[in-house]
Write an enzyme that holds these catalytic residues in place. Structure first.
Site, short mmCIF file in Angstrom:
data_model
loop_
_atom_site.label_atom_id
_atom_site.label_comp_id
_atom_site.label_asym_id
_atom_site.label_seq_id
_atom_site.Cartn_x
_atom_site.Cartn_y
_atom_site.Cartn_z
N TRP A 189 0.85 -1.20 0.00
CA TRP A 189 0.00 0.00 0.00
C TRP A 189 0.88 1.25 0.00
O TRP A 189 1.73 1.41 0.86
CB TRP A 189 -0.94 0.05 1.21
N GLU A 230 -2.95 -2.91 -2.64
CA GLU A 230 -4.13 -2.35 -1.95
C GLU A 230 -4.52 -1.01 -2.55
O GLU A 230 -3.71 -0.10 -2.67
CB GLU A 230 -3.80 -2.19 -0.46
N LYS A 232 -7.06 2.50 -2.64
CA LYS A 232 -7.65 3.41 -1.64
C LYS A 232 -8.34 4.57 -2.34
O LYS A 232 -7.91 5.00 -3.41
CB LYS A 232 -6.53 3.92 -0.73
N ASP A 263 -9.76 -3.01 1.27
CA ASP A 263 -9.83 -2.56 2.66
C ASP A 263 -11.22 -1.98 2.90
O ASP A 263 -11.70 -1.16 2.11
CB ASP A 263 -8.73 -1.51 2.89
N HIS A 266 -11.78 1.79 2.50
CA HIS A 266 -11.17 2.49 1.37
C HIS A 266 -12.10 2.80 0.21
O HIS A 266 -11.65 2.94 -0.93
CB HIS A 266 -9.98 1.68 0.85
N HIS A 290 -8.56 -6.42 3.94
CA HIS A 290 -8.20 -5.68 5.14
C HIS A 290 -9.50 -5.35 5.85
O HIS A 290 -10.22 -4.45 5.43
CB HIS A 290 -7.45 -4.39 4.80
N ASP A 298 -12.10 6.81 6.57
CA ASP A 298 -11.26 5.63 6.80
C ASP A 298 -10.60 5.73 8.17
O ASP A 298 -9.40 5.89 8.29
CB ASP A 298 -10.20 5.59 5.69
N ASP A 300 -10.43 3.59 10.67
CA ASP A 300 -9.81 2.39 11.24
C ASP A 300 -10.23 2.11 12.68
O ASP A 300 -9.40 1.81 13.53
CB ASP A 300 -8.29 2.46 11.12
N ASP A 330 -7.15 -4.62 9.93
CA ASP A 330 -6.47 -3.33 9.80
C ASP A 330 -7.27 -2.27 10.54
O ASP A 330 -8.15 -1.65 9.97
CB ASP A 330 -6.32 -2.99 8.30
C1 RNT Z 1 -3.85 2.55 4.79
C2 RNT Z 1 -3.97 1.11 4.45
C3 RNT Z 1 -2.85 0.25 4.96
C4 RNT Z 1 -2.42 0.60 6.37
C5 RNT Z 1 -1.48 -0.40 7.00
C6 RNT Z 1 -0.78 0.14 8.21
O1 RNT Z 1 -4.99 3.25 4.55
O2 RNT Z 1 -5.18 0.61 4.88
O3 RNT Z 1 -3.21 -1.06 4.83
O4 RNT Z 1 -3.50 0.76 7.23
O5 RNT Z 1 -0.61 -0.88 6.07
ZN ZN Z 2 -5.49 -1.45 4.78
#
Ligand code: RNT
Ligand code: ZN
Length: 422
Positions: A189, A230, A232, A263, A266, A290, A298, A300, A330
């Site tokens: 990523w 990945e 986003k 993810d 994302h 993820h 986003d 998390d 994640d």
């Molecule tokens: C960032 C991505 C990525 C990170 C990690 C730490 O938006 O989701 O995967 O969260 O690699």
């Molecule tokens: Zn991620």
């Protein structure tokens, strides 16, 4: 509150009968759930700071919020916290490392020169626990991230540095797999993007593709290493343009034989990755997820046992993707006890997985094939209140991890004895 063994047994007997009436074998479900590894991410332990020293951290598109006391300050403390967390989580584990968790032992080594030596303590620890390691090159929190760009930077030296980092990470991931005898999934990523409207959206994408091609130039044994890219929608501070958009990464994965990483945080807020899995899987041999939880962005957040988590696991299980979809978590929350955040999130992932294996999918699909959508909806709703908690308790008991809320007391004790002294 504690649940006695007798109560667990009573619940198990009852659940066995009830699920049996729906044609579901709860023992088989527990066995299957215990096989699918959930990759637990190192970065929940320390707010994505890493072990390299002052430079690292959750910058370049990432942000951790909160300053709850007791954060792990080094690799030993992260391992200690992870041991504690894993002792309270059932199911099959993997541990997911970022390159920024290299242990430099006082040496001056930069990311373009990392070798397995900087990760050997992690491997030794994983070997002792008999778990596999996954890996991520770290394209953030480093002075070579120039004006928000890494692999797609207009500066050739910047690109070269990060290409070399990626190559080093492949070698390290391969060594993880060789030493541990378990496939290592490496996720790429890159935060690359612009805060404001670009005049050229194409050139950075061309450079990103070229840099990835160079990174992956050498063939790698897919029995050892699986590589994923990945996508986003946007990153913090890079709101207007992301080089590695969904379309770019999906196209890259498809044409280069890589895994695509979806993810959960994302995409546009009304999009869910559970709705994308079976579409992508028509074309991709394998994917990486993820599993995260975005709140309005986003963010998390720690994953909760919500509809989307259940739908993600449901899509994997009912479509028979258990061997083709890799599950990694994640999230990073620094506003609550970080070990508790891990335990809550990973236990939830395991709950959703087990619940997915308990679904009487055939009954639902039969109703659907009979065009009896009334029955399909009615059944789906009834299934939601089947005695899942009794199976979950039996599962935790069988796997020798705390049943019910018993882990909370253990966690509080650990906080008092270990984390509060940091
Ligand atoms: C960032 C991505 C990525 C990170 C990690 C730490 O938006 O989701 O995967 O969260 O690699
Ligand atoms: Zn991620």
């Amino acid at each position: 509150m504690s649940i006695s063994e007798k109560q667990i047994q009573t619940g198990y007997d009852y659940a066995k009968e009830i699920y049996g009436q729906y044609g579901v074998d709860i023992d088989a479900a527990m066995e299957k759930a215990a096989k699918l590894p959930v990759s637990m991410h190192c970065w929940q332990a320390d707010d994505v700071i890493g072990c390299e020293g002052a430079e690292g951290g959750a910058t370049d598109g990432l942000a951790t919020t909160g300053n709850y006391p007791g954060r792990a300050r080094n690799a030993d403390e992260i391992r200690q916290d992870a041991d504690m967390a894993m002792s309270m989580i059932p199911g099959a584990h993997k541990f997911n490392l970022h390159a920024s968790y290299a242990e430099l032992h006082g040496k001056k080594i930069d990311r373009d020169a990392y070798t397995i030596a900087e990760f050997q303590s992690w491997v030794d620890w994983a070997k002792e626990k008999n778990i596999g390691l996954d890996f991520n090159p770290t394209y953030f929190g480093h002075p070579m991230v120039k004006d928000g760009f890494t692999l797609s930077s207009p500066d050739e030296n910047v690109r070269k540095f990060w290409i070399e980092h990626g190559k080093r990470c492949r070698e390290i991931g391969k060594s993880f797999a060789e030493q541990l005898g378990k496939t290592c999934v490496i996720n790429y990523w890159m935060p690359d993007g612009y805060k404001d409207t670009p005049a050229d959206t194409a050139a950075p994408r061309q450079r990103m593709i070229d840099a990835l091609d160079q990174t992956f130039a050498e063939k790698i044994d897919e029995n050892l290493v699986l590589e994923a890219v990945e996508s986003k929608l946007f990153a913090l501070g890079l709101e207007s343009y992301t080089v590695g958009s969904h379309e770019l990464m999906m196209g890259y994965a498809l044409t280069r034989g890589k895994l695509l990483t979806l993810d959960a945080g994302h995409f546009h807020p009304t999009e869910v990755i559970s709705a994308k899995i079976s579409a992508c899987m028509q074309f991709l041999p394998k994917m990486l997820l993820h599993v995260s939880r975005g709140v309005r962005w986003d963010s998390d957040h720690v994953i909760t046992l919500d509809d989307e988590l259940q739908n993600i696991m449901g899509e994997i299980v009912r479509n028979g993707y258990d061997e083709r979809v890799c599950v990694a978590l994640d999230f990073f929350d620094a506003s609550i006890n970080r070990v508790a955040a891990w335990v809550i999130g990973v236990r939830n992932a395991q709950k959703a997985l087990l619940k997915a294996y308990l679904e009487p999918t055939k009954l639902l699909r039969d109703a659907e094939n009979d065009v009896d959508y009334t029955k399909r909806l009615a059944m789906m709703e009834e299934i939601k209140t089947l005695p899942f908690s009794a199976v979950w308790d039996a599962y935790c008991c069988k796997q020798n991890v705390p049943v019910g809320d018993a882990w909370i007391g253990q966690l509080k004790q650990y906080e008092k004895d270990v984390m509060s002294k940091r």
